[in-house]
Design a protein around this motif. Structure first.
Motif, PDB file in Angstrom:
ATOM      1  N   GLN A  66     -11.150 -11.574  -0.781  1.00  0.00           N
ATOM      2  CA  GLN A  66     -10.081 -11.915   0.151  1.00  0.00           C
ATOM      3  C   GLN A  66      -9.542 -10.637   0.780  1.00  0.00           C
ATOM      4  O   GLN A  66      -9.202  -9.687   0.077  1.00  0.00           O
ATOM      5  N   ILE A  67      -9.469 -10.644   2.103  1.00  0.00           N
ATOM      6  CA  ILE A  67      -9.057  -9.455   2.822  1.00  0.00           C
ATOM      7  C   ILE A  67      -7.536  -9.390   2.925  1.00  0.00           C
ATOM      8  O   ILE A  67      -6.862 -10.391   3.155  1.00  0.00           O
ATOM      9  N   CYS A  68      -6.997  -8.183   2.758  1.00  0.00           N
ATOM     10  CA  CYS A  68      -5.568  -7.934   2.902  1.00  0.00           C
ATOM     11  C   CYS A  68      -5.396  -6.684   3.761  1.00  0.00           C
ATOM     12  O   CYS A  68      -6.003  -5.658   3.482  1.00  0.00           O
ATOM     13  N   VAL A  69      -4.581  -6.774   4.813  1.00  0.00           N
ATOM     14  CA  VAL A  69      -4.404  -5.624   5.695  1.00  0.00           C
ATOM     15  C   VAL A  69      -3.224  -4.748   5.289  1.00  0.00           C
ATOM     16  O   VAL A  69      -3.182  -3.563   5.620  1.00  0.00           O
ATOM     17  N   GLY A  70      -2.242  -5.342   4.598  1.00  0.00           N
ATOM     18  CA  GLY A  70      -1.019  -4.606   4.287  1.00  0.00           C
ATOM     19  C   GLY A  70      -0.905  -4.182   2.846  1.00  0.00           C
ATOM     20  O   GLY A  70      -1.198  -3.038   2.482  1.00  0.00           O
ATOM     21  N   ASN A  71      -0.465  -5.111   1.970  1.00  0.00           N
ATOM     22  CA  ASN A  71      -0.197  -4.777   0.579  1.00  0.00           C
ATOM     23  C   ASN A  71      -0.501  -5.959  -0.337  1.00  0.00           C
ATOM     24  O   ASN A  71      -0.410  -7.115   0.076  1.00  0.00           O
ATOM     25  N   VAL A  72      -0.806  -5.630  -1.569  1.00  0.00           N
ATOM     26  CA  VAL A  72      -0.965  -6.624  -2.638  1.00  0.00           C
ATOM     27  C   VAL A  72       0.097  -6.325  -3.682  1.00  0.00           C
ATOM     28  O   VAL A  72       0.329  -5.154  -4.014  1.00  0.00           O
ATOM     29  N   SER A  73       0.764  -7.351  -4.192  1.00  0.00           N
ATOM     30  CA  SER A  73       1.846  -7.104  -5.146  1.00  0.00           C
ATOM     31  C   SER A  73       1.941  -8.217  -6.180  1.00  0.00           C
ATOM     32  O   SER A  73       1.475  -9.344  -5.963  1.00  0.00           O
ATOM     33  N   LEU A  74       2.562  -7.876  -7.318  1.00  0.00           N
ATOM     34  CA  LEU A  74       2.803  -8.819  -8.401  1.00  0.00           C
ATOM     35  C   LEU A  74       4.190  -8.572  -8.958  1.00  0.00           C
ATOM     36  O   LEU A  74       4.698  -7.448  -8.930  1.00  0.00           O
ATOM     37  N   GLY A  75       4.804  -9.632  -9.491  1.00  0.00           N
ATOM     38  CA  GLY A  75       6.089  -9.474 -10.155  1.00  0.00           C
ATOM     39  C   GLY A  75       7.263  -9.727  -9.237  1.00  0.00           C
ATOM     40  O   GLY A  75       7.345 -10.766  -8.577  1.00  0.00           O
ATOM     41  N   LEU A  76       8.172  -8.763  -9.170  1.00  0.00           N
ATOM     42  CA  LEU A  76       9.411  -8.930  -8.423  1.00  0.00           C
ATOM     43  C   LEU A  76       9.149  -9.271  -6.961  1.00  0.00           C
ATOM     44  O   LEU A  76       9.836 -10.104  -6.368  1.00  0.00           O
ATOM     45  N   ASP A  77       8.136  -8.627  -6.374  1.00  0.00           N
ATOM     46  CA  ASP A  77       7.818  -8.901  -4.978  1.00  0.00           C
ATOM     47  C   ASP A  77       7.432 -10.365  -4.770  1.00  0.00           C
ATOM     48  O   ASP A  77       7.764 -10.970  -3.746  1.00  0.00           O
TER      49      ASP A  77
END
Length: 304
Positions: A134-145
């Motif tokens: 899966q393509i992501c151009v900005g950011n990948v995050s887990l948790g609080l985000d």
């Protein structure tokens, strides 16, 4: 799709129903702005992210030089996936709430100016993130985000980027801790804390700075880990995030990587993964960088 557009016409992929019809209201100004720059906007409605990717790939295969998206970062991600590794560049017209990716690229939110960028800008090759395909151009995050995004999406009476401030306040009130087993460029890192972010653009949530030093073409993923903190301290940490002053707080760990395997310790529940503001997967997953694999139209005067 039967025929390719003429050289002066640009396919614009959009979902007119997005944001409760807000995107549809931008169609007429978009057509006017394109015409003012000697172009025709060929509107192409998508029914899903996968459909948007497929449409973009078809246009690229037919030799179209530029395909534009009219929407938020999620649609940008979908169209980008279809153009990846081709000679076709991505033009971006803002239509979302945060529009963080174009902010990093220096593309204005104003339709008239953004249309001029599509017509007269230059092509820039940038990195993208690849999360198990899966393509992501900005950011990948887990948790609080993830919690911030969840609360922001649930807001019904708050508009624009203010929904992200609302999301932050709600997330701080009841912070969720996460346990992760990370393998960062082959090195095992056990992490317990509030948030794990992996940045390409470094901007999210309507202008917050996940990683102020992130570059779109440096061949690196910026790793930002927010460790556990008491509530008063957490507020200070999040202010640091928004201002990009990560170095002022020892609870924020910053590093770089090219490949990250994200999982949870044995027996722990899977953790939701957010990419470009959308929940797209759960742990375990592997995040890699695809360097300079996407061409994007940016302002002609922008520094190389």
């Amino acid at each position: 799709m039967s025929t390719a557009p003429s050289p002066t016409s640009v396919p614009v992929i959009l979902n007119p129903a997005a944001r409760n019809g807000a995107v549809a209201k931008r169609i007429e100004p978009l057509q006017t702005a394109f015409a003012a720059n000697g172009m025709e906007a060929v509107l192409v409605e998508s029914t899903s992210e996968q459909n948007a990717s497929d449409l973009a790939a078809e246009f690229a295969a037919s030799g179209v030089p530029t395909v534009a998206s009219l929407g938020g970062d999620g649609l940008v991600r979908a169209v980008a996936a279809g153009l990846l590794g081709t000679g076709t560049s991505l033009g971006i017209i803002a239509g979302g709430r945060g529009n963080d990716f174009i902010g990093k690229l220096g593309i204005p939110k104003d339709i008239a100016t953004a249309a001029a960028v599509v017509a007269n800008g230059r092509d820039r090759s940038i990195d993208v993130l690849d999360l198990d395909g899966q393509i992501c151009v900005g950011n990948v995050s887990l948790g609080l985000d993830s919690a911030v995004q969840e609360y922001a999406d649930s807001a019904r009476f708050i508009k624009g980027h203010w929904v992200y401030l609302y999301g932050v306040v709600r997330a701080i009130a009841a912070p969720r801790r996460i346990d992760l087993a990370l393998t960062i460029d082959g090195e095992r890192v056990d992490f317990r804390g509030l948030s794990a972010g992996f940045a390409n653009s470094g901007r999210y949530g309507g202008g917050l700075k996940l990683s102020p030093e992130a570059k779109l073409d440096d061949g690196l993923i910026d790793v930002v880990l927010l460790k556990d903190a008491f509530l008063p301290r957490l507020g200070a940490e999040l202010v640091s995030f928004s201002l990009g002053k990560h170095n002022l707080h020892p609870n924020i760990h910053f590093s770089h990587a090219r490949e990250i395997h994200i999982s949870t310790p044995k027996g722990a529940q899977p953790v939701e993964i957010v990419a470009d503001g959308d929940a797209v997967a759960h742990t375990p997953a592997t995040l890699r960088l695809r360097p300079e694999s996407l061409k994007v139209r940016v302002p002609a005067g922008q520094a190389q």
